[in-house]
Design a protein around this motif. Structure first.
Motif, PDB file in Angstrom:
ATOM      1  N   ASP A 110      18.500  -3.768  13.583  1.00  0.00           N
ATOM      2  CA  ASP A 110      19.832  -3.418  13.059  1.00  0.00           C
ATOM      3  C   ASP A 110      19.879  -3.573  11.541  1.00  0.00           C
ATOM      4  O   ASP A 110      20.398  -2.708  10.822  1.00  0.00           O
ATOM      5  N   GLU A 113      17.896  -0.782   9.709  1.00  0.00           N
ATOM      6  CA  GLU A 113      18.201   0.609  10.043  1.00  0.00           C
ATOM      7  C   GLU A 113      18.667   1.380   8.806  1.00  0.00           C
ATOM      8  O   GLU A 113      19.538   0.945   8.063  1.00  0.00           O
ATOM      9  N   THR A 156      10.830   1.156  16.348  1.00  0.00           N
ATOM     10  CA  THR A 156      11.330   2.029  15.300  1.00  0.00           C
ATOM     11  C   THR A 156      10.336   3.183  15.144  1.00  0.00           C
ATOM     12  O   THR A 156       9.567   3.462  16.053  1.00  0.00           O
ATOM     13  N   PRO A 254      14.625   6.782  14.339  1.00  0.00           N
ATOM     14  CA  PRO A 254      14.724   5.399  13.882  1.00  0.00           C
ATOM     15  C   PRO A 254      14.628   4.371  15.010  1.00  0.00           C
ATOM     16  O   PRO A 254      14.247   3.224  14.770  1.00  0.00           O
TER      17      PRO A 254
END
Length: 343
Positions: A110, A113, A156, A254
């Motif tokens: 998070d 990102e 990711t 992502p």
């Protein structure tokens, strides 16, 4: 606006697509296939796929609600590596392997990102039954009488070097997108494999950077590309990769999640061919050439030929491990090897 340069991928043949109408049709397709194939939308009904369609964070929340409270193994790459998990210049790994709880790992995803040059974060081959409660039951493919290992891969943007696996593989994209570049088994000479022991994840990998191939250092890679097949899979799509086919795998979004199933058509009590190769490197490779020729003939005689002439002169009740293997005779071989290797 001009499209990005597709590199080597734009000129490659497409992996064929098939349509299956249910578990029986998939079973028939898997039993007869000797080449890769794609089934679009095979797992589009999964709750995990539906959560990912809402958002990447929604998919992470779905996984968090089903996690078991135990540490997960995670690989964290170097910033600016373009997601490539590979060797460094000293032939060590360009990533660290850590253990952490899933909320901590997802909190790091998070936090990173949208950041340029963020390090890749990758959870590879996580056993769905051991690390999640109810996840497999709600998100799985009916594979009939096969007893597959069900694993989940979470990460990711990543680039995983071309490698192969001993079992057959059904790879299902649950979140994000993945690009697979596949090569037949016999192309290993043209992929310029690295060490068989010092590997990123237990299997020898191609040393070629598929995003920037050095054809002066790896000229035979051009021959491999003639036989290559490629596909981009969306969430819900599945790809069958036959045993020992080489595959280069990229997570393109992502956040990406893959669920895969590995199974072997041979009994579980048989040994691993890679172990035999490793032992042959230890015991045979550096012998004088005349002795190597002898052992090549012995392998052809007992292992690769293995016809009736090998045992015709031995009474049936005295053929021991030269008879068709059983769990008991396989166990005797394993015990003999353990004793021999421990001396």
């Amino acid at each position: 606006m001009a499209e990005a340069d597709p590199g080597i991928f734009g000129a490659l043949a497409a992996i064929p697509e098939v349509i299956v109408s249910g578990p029986e049709a998939l079973d028939r397709q898997l039993r007869t296939a000797d080449r890769p194939f794609i089934v679009r939308g095979l797992v589009s009904h999964w709750p995990l796929v539906e959560a990912g369609r809402q958002s990447a964070r929604g998919a992470r929340d779905y996984l968090l609600r089903r996690r078991r409270e135990r540490p997960f193994t995670v690989s964290v790459g170097t910033p600016g590596s373009d997601g490539r998990l590979f060797y460094d210049h000293a032939m060590g790994m360009n990533f660290r392997t850590l253990r952490a709880k899933l909320p901590e790992i997802f909190a790091q995803i998070d936090a990173l990102e949208g950041k340029a040059d963020a390090p890749p974060i990758y959870l590879a081959s996580i056993d769905m039954h051991e690390f999640f409660a109810g996840l497999h039951e709600a998100n799985h493919v009916d594979l009939g009488d096969r007893g597959p290992l069900a694993s989940i891969w979470i990460g990711t943007r990543t680039r995983i070097a071309a490698h192969n696996d001993i079992p057959d593989n059904l790879a299902c994209v649950a979140v994000g997108r993945r690009r697979f570049t596949l090569f037949p088994r016999e192309q290993f000479r043209n992929l310029y494999l690295g060490p068989v022991d010092n590997t990123p994840a237990g299997r020898a990998v191609s040393m070629v950077d598929f995003h920037d191939p050095d054809f002066s250092a790896h000229p035979r890679f051009r021959d491999a590309l003639v036989h290559a097949q490629v596909a981009e899979l969306e969430a819900g799509d599945a790809l069958y990769i036959p045993a020992m086919w080489w595959h280069h795998v990229e997570g393109l979004e992502p956040f990406n999640v893959l669920v895969n199933y590995w199974w072997r058509e041979t009994p579980r009590w048989l040994g691993q061919p890679q172990d035999a190769l490793n032992h042959a490197l230890l015991a045979i490779r550096d012998l004088p050439e005349d002795q190597k020729r002898y052992w090549r003939d012995m392998f052809d005689y007992y292992v690769f030929g293995n016809d009736e002439d090998v045992v015709a002169h031995i009474p049936e009740n005295g053929r021991s491990i030269l008879a068709p293997l059983t769990p008991e005779s396989a166990g005797r071989i394993r015990a003999f090897l353990l004793r021999a290797l421990s001396q």
